[in-house]
Scaffold this motif. Sequence first.
Motif, short mmCIF file in Angstrom:
data_model
loop_
_atom_site.label_atom_id
_atom_site.label_comp_id
_atom_site.label_asym_id
_atom_site.label_seq_id
_atom_site.Cartn_x
_atom_site.Cartn_y
_atom_site.Cartn_z
N ALA A 90 0.85 -1.20 0.00
CA ALA A 90 0.00 0.00 0.00
C ALA A 90 0.88 1.24 0.00
CB ALA A 90 -0.91 0.00 1.22
N VAL A 91 0.49 2.25 -0.79
CA VAL A 91 1.27 3.48 -0.86
C VAL A 91 0.44 4.64 -0.36
CG1 VAL A 91 2.53 2.56 -2.85
CG2 VAL A 91 0.63 4.15 -3.23
N ASP A 92 1.11 5.70 0.10
CA ASP A 92 0.45 6.93 0.52
C ASP A 92 0.55 7.91 -0.64
OD1 ASP A 92 -0.86 8.77 2.14
OD2 ASP A 92 1.02 9.54 2.96
N ARG A 93 -0.50 7.98 -1.45
CA ARG A 93 -0.49 8.79 -2.65
C ARG A 93 -0.98 10.21 -2.33
NH1 ARG A 93 0.00 12.05 -5.55
NH2 ARG A 93 -0.66 12.29 -7.72
N ARG A 94 -0.08 11.04 -1.87
CA ARG A 94 -0.38 12.44 -1.60
C ARG A 94 0.78 13.29 -2.06
NH1 ARG A 94 -0.20 13.68 3.68
NH2 ARG A 94 0.71 11.68 4.26
N SER A 95 0.48 14.54 -2.44
CA SER A 95 1.51 15.48 -2.87
C SER A 95 2.40 14.82 -3.93
CB SER A 95 2.30 15.98 -1.67
OG SER A 95 3.14 17.06 -2.01
N SER A 126 -1.35 9.62 16.51
CA SER A 126 -0.70 10.88 16.89
C SER A 126 0.16 11.44 15.77
CB SER A 126 0.15 10.67 18.15
OG SER A 126 1.20 9.74 17.87
N ARG A 127 0.45 10.63 14.74
CA ARG A 127 1.32 11.08 13.64
C ARG A 127 0.56 11.09 12.32
NH1 ARG A 127 6.01 13.17 15.38
NH2 ARG A 127 7.23 12.30 13.67
N ALA A 128 -0.73 11.28 12.37
CA ALA A 128 -1.55 11.26 11.15
C ALA A 128 -1.07 12.32 10.17
CB ALA A 128 -3.01 11.49 11.51
N GLY A 129 -1.11 11.99 8.89
CA GLY A 129 -0.71 12.91 7.85
C GLY A 129 0.77 12.90 7.55
N ARG A 130 1.52 12.02 8.14
CA ARG A 130 2.96 11.93 7.90
C ARG A 130 3.28 10.66 7.12
NH1 ARG A 130 6.02 15.18 11.71
NH2 ARG A 130 4.56 16.40 12.96
N ASN A 131 4.35 10.72 6.34
CA ASN A 131 4.79 9.52 5.64
C ASN A 131 6.30 9.51 5.50
OD1 ASN A 131 5.55 11.05 3.35
ND2 ASN A 131 3.63 10.68 2.29
N GLY A 132 6.80 8.41 4.99
CA GLY A 132 8.23 8.27 4.77
C GLY A 132 8.48 7.35 3.59
N ILE A 133 9.68 7.41 3.05
CA ILE A 133 10.07 6.53 1.96
C ILE A 133 10.36 5.14 2.50
CG2 ILE A 133 11.77 6.09 0.16
CD1 ILE A 133 10.19 8.41 -0.63
N GLY A 163 5.04 16.65 1.94
CA GLY A 163 5.16 15.60 0.93
C GLY A 163 5.93 15.99 -0.30
N GLU A 164 6.87 16.92 -0.21
CA GLU A 164 7.68 17.35 -1.35
C GLU A 164 9.14 17.03 -1.09
OE1 GLU A 164 6.85 21.33 -2.76
OE2 GLU A 164 4.91 21.31 -1.74
N ASN A 165 9.96 17.17 -2.17
CA ASN A 165 11.40 16.90 -2.08
C ASN A 165 11.67 15.53 -1.47
OD1 ASN A 165 11.50 19.53 -3.00
ND2 ASN A 165 12.97 20.23 -1.47
N LEU A 166 11.04 14.54 -2.07
CA LEU A 166 11.12 13.19 -1.50
C LEU A 166 12.41 12.46 -1.84
CD1 LEU A 166 7.51 12.00 -2.45
CD2 LEU A 166 8.29 12.76 -0.21
#
Length: 399
Positions: A90-95, A126-133, A163-166
Amino acid sequence: MNTAPRPSLSTCLRAGLLSAGLLLGHAADAARGPAPTAFQTSTYAAGLELPWGMEFMPDGRLLVTERAGRLRIVDAQGDKVSTPVRGLPAVDRRSHGGLLDVTIDPGFEANRLIYLSYTEVDRRRSRAGRNGIAVARARLSDDGARVEQLKVLFRQTPKIAIGENLGGRLAVSGDGHLFLTLGDRYAPEDRMRAQSLGYYQGKTVRIRTDGGIPADNPFAQRAGARPEIWSLGHRNPQGAFVHPRTGQLWVAEHGPQGGDEINVVRKGRNYGWPLVTFGCEYNTCAPIGEGTARAGLASPLVHWGLPAIAPSNLILYTGDQFPEWKGSVLVGALAGKAVWRIELAGEDAAPRVVRREPLFAELGERIRDIRQGPDGGLYLLVDGLQGRVVRVARADASL
């Protein structure tokens, strides 16, 4: 990607002065030397939605990722694009996030292993809206319909809200190592994390293809450092390859406004961001850091000023279809809508740039990835909701 509005001429004075010599040199560079073999372009595969990465398999078929989380296979003739391969994470498809790069194992013909980079969500409330590679390895089934035995090899922590400069580009070496580029994630207040060994932001990392950490990584034994780190001081590296003769990692990275770079990455080196840069702040073009160079910080092999090109992936061309380009580095450009050819001289381990020129600008397309095909031709991955793969071949070659 550089998406902010371009500032006025007066606010760009600093960046213009920094890059004037290079910009004036483009036309002169392009005018020298013999004309390359005439080429023609054609659509090799179409109907791709926001494609990001591609990789040829030994049988000539092409793996292509779409940021929504789909992996597709294009047949060797370019006639058919498969339905999505099943079994992907599953991927987090944002920005700018989602399914990013794909590459194959050097032993693919025997083991059918592929590697994928993607953004994954932080599932803690508590960390909603965050992602990582993250990077995963999986076996592509014999019929290509699904992936099996999926294993996550790397996860970026802590997860990040912007979600930029990934970064997210993968490169595999013949000696069993996998490189991943990681961007600074854009937030000005967090830029200095690119200089901190306690964060993955603004780094290249090196792991084994089984997910292990090599004992000879430069900071593997340093207290408080992330042991996977190979180099630091990068802003947004979206291109990478391992040189076939030296084993060195090469990366292409976005500057802020101007200051795009190609770097030959050496073990443990610091590439300067945000202490030094050839770019400037968006909108105001205010200076960033201490200038363009500082003792102890590595300088780029080549850089661009304004207008920025926003480099994507890059390759070392080794084919025979375009003999004038053999041994050149070719780098795709998003904002620049071209492929830049960087002609090199000198030893492989200490190259120098002797000429550079933009190619295929007449396409007017954002080039997200570039690959050399089994036929020695070039294949360009065009970004966008109506993405496609463009084949570049000699004008006298059969398409």
